[in-house]
Design a protein around this motif. Structure first.
Motif, PDB file in Angstrom:
ATOM      1  N   VAL A  63       0.831  -1.201   0.000  1.00  0.00           N
ATOM      2  CA  VAL A  63       0.000   0.000   0.000  1.00  0.00           C
ATOM      3  C   VAL A  63       0.867   1.254   0.000  1.00  0.00           C
ATOM      4  O   VAL A  63       0.605   2.209  -0.739  1.00  0.00           O
ATOM      5  CB  VAL A  63      -0.962  -0.017   1.215  1.00  0.00           C
ATOM      6  CG1 VAL A  63      -1.608   1.334   1.442  1.00  0.00           C
ATOM      7  CG2 VAL A  63      -2.006  -1.087   1.035  1.00  0.00           C
ATOM      8  N   ILE A  64       1.920   1.268   0.791  1.00  0.00           N
ATOM      9  CA  ILE A  64       2.816   2.429   0.833  1.00  0.00           C
ATOM     10  C   ILE A  64       3.528   2.601  -0.497  1.00  0.00           C
ATOM     11  O   ILE A  64       3.703   3.728  -0.977  1.00  0.00           O
ATOM     12  CB  ILE A  64       3.816   2.292   1.998  1.00  0.00           C
ATOM     13  CG1 ILE A  64       3.077   2.470   3.322  1.00  0.00           C
ATOM     14  CG2 ILE A  64       4.936   3.314   1.885  1.00  0.00           C
ATOM     15  CD1 ILE A  64       3.909   2.174   4.532  1.00  0.00           C
ATOM     16  N   PRO A  69       5.281   8.280  -4.781  1.00  0.00           N
ATOM     17  CA  PRO A  69       5.463   8.834  -6.125  1.00  0.00           C
ATOM     18  C   PRO A  69       5.783   7.740  -7.138  1.00  0.00           C
ATOM     19  O   PRO A  69       6.439   6.756  -6.826  1.00  0.00           O
ATOM     20  CB  PRO A  69       6.642   9.797  -5.964  1.00  0.00           C
ATOM     21  CG  PRO A  69       7.367   9.321  -4.762  1.00  0.00           C
ATOM     22  CD  PRO A  69       6.331   8.699  -3.871  1.00  0.00           C
ATOM     23  N   LYS A  70       5.305   7.927  -8.363  1.00  0.00           N
ATOM     24  CA  LYS A  70       5.504   6.918  -9.401  1.00  0.00           C
ATOM     25  C   LYS A  70       6.939   6.913  -9.916  1.00  0.00           C
ATOM     26  O   LYS A  70       7.482   5.886 -10.236  1.00  0.00           O
ATOM     27  CB  LYS A  70       4.543   7.156 -10.571  1.00  0.00           C
ATOM     28  CG  LYS A  70       3.100   7.123 -10.163  1.00  0.00           C
ATOM     29  CD  LYS A  70       2.707   5.761  -9.662  1.00  0.00           C
ATOM     30  CE  LYS A  70       1.256   5.767  -9.250  1.00  0.00           C
ATOM     31  NZ  LYS A  70       0.924   4.873  -8.214  1.00  0.00           N
ATOM     32  N   VAL A  71       7.545   8.093 -10.018  1.00  0.00           N
ATOM     33  CA  VAL A  71       8.901   8.195 -10.533  1.00  0.00           C
ATOM     34  C   VAL A  71       9.733   8.974  -9.526  1.00  0.00           C
ATOM     35  O   VAL A  71       9.336  10.046  -9.077  1.00  0.00           O
ATOM     36  CB  VAL A  71       8.923   8.917 -11.901  1.00  0.00           C
ATOM     37  CG1 VAL A  71      10.336   9.087 -12.394  1.00  0.00           C
ATOM     38  CG2 VAL A  71       8.077   8.173 -12.903  1.00  0.00           C
ATOM     39  N   ASN A  72      10.883   8.428  -9.207  1.00  0.00           N
ATOM     40  CA  ASN A  72      11.795   9.102  -8.309  1.00  0.00           C
ATOM     41  C   ASN A  72      12.457  10.251  -9.061  1.00  0.00           C
ATOM     42  O   ASN A  72      13.014  10.050 -10.136  1.00  0.00           O
ATOM     43  CB  ASN A  72      12.841   8.106  -7.812  1.00  0.00           C
ATOM     44  CG  ASN A  72      13.717   8.683  -6.733  1.00  0.00           C
ATOM     45  OD1 ASN A  72      13.684   9.878  -6.466  1.00  0.00           O
ATOM     46  ND2 ASN A  72      14.488   7.829  -6.104  1.00  0.00           N
ATOM     47  N   PRO A  73      12.437  11.472  -8.521  1.00  0.00           N
ATOM     48  CA  PRO A  73      13.056  12.593  -9.236  1.00  0.00           C
ATOM     49  C   PRO A  73      14.572  12.460  -9.370  1.00  0.00           C
ATOM     50  O   PRO A  73      15.167  13.093 -10.225  1.00  0.00           O
ATOM     51  CB  PRO A  73      12.674  13.812  -8.390  1.00  0.00           C
ATOM     52  CG  PRO A  73      12.238  13.289  -7.086  1.00  0.00           C
ATOM     53  CD  PRO A  73      11.794  11.876  -7.291  1.00  0.00           C
ATOM     54  N   LYS A  74      15.202  11.623  -8.573  1.00  0.00           N
ATOM     55  CA  LYS A  74      16.647  11.424  -8.654  1.00  0.00           C
ATOM     56  C   LYS A  74      17.035  10.298  -9.609  1.00  0.00           C
ATOM     57  O   LYS A  74      18.211  10.017  -9.787  1.00  0.00           O
ATOM     58  CB  LYS A  74      17.211  11.107  -7.268  1.00  0.00           C
ATOM     59  CG  LYS A  74      17.055  12.229  -6.280  1.00  0.00           C
ATOM     60  CD  LYS A  74      17.640  11.833  -4.939  1.00  0.00           C
ATOM     61  CE  LYS A  74      17.464  12.932  -3.923  1.00  0.00           C
ATOM     62  NZ  LYS A  74      18.010  12.552  -2.611  1.00  0.00           N
TER      63      LYS A  74
END
Length: 85
Positions: A63-64, A69-74
Motif C-alpha cells: 500500500v505504501i 510517487p511513481k517516478v523518483n526525481p533522482k
C-alpha cells in the motif's frame, strides 16, 4: 520508505502477536487460536504469529509503495539511444 516501514512494522507486529495478542484480542479469533502454555498464560503458535506478521507487513508495504510517487526525481532516464554501438 516502504522498506523502513516494513522493518519497523514487522518487528512490532511480531512482538504484538507473540506477547500481547491473546490478552488484547482473545484466545479464539478468526485468524488464530491461542493455546495454554506451561506458564499458565496463552500463546499463539510460532508459525501462525510470524505468518500473520508477514502478511500484514507485506500488505502495508504494498500500500505504501503504490501510494508513493511513481517516478523518483533522482532517477536516471534511460533511452534506447544510449545502448547503440
Amino acid at each position: 520508505m516502504a522498506a523502513i516501514v516494513g522493518i519497523i512494522s514487522g518487528f512490532l507486529l511480531s512482538v504484538l502477536f507473540n506477547e500481547f495478542a491473546p490478552a488484547l484480542f482473545g484466545n479464539e479469533t478468526l485468524l488464530y487460536t491461542a493455546y495454554a502454555n506451561v506458564k499458565g498464560g496463552f500463546e499463539i503458535p510460532f508459525h501462525i504469529s510470524r505468518g500473520l506478521s508477514f502478511v500484514i507487513t507485506m500488505l502495508l508495504m504494498i500500500v505504501i509503495s503504490f501510494a508513493g510517487p511513481k517516478v523518483n526525481p533522482k532517477a536516471f532516464e534511460l533511452d534506447s539511444d544510449m545502448f547503440k554501438f
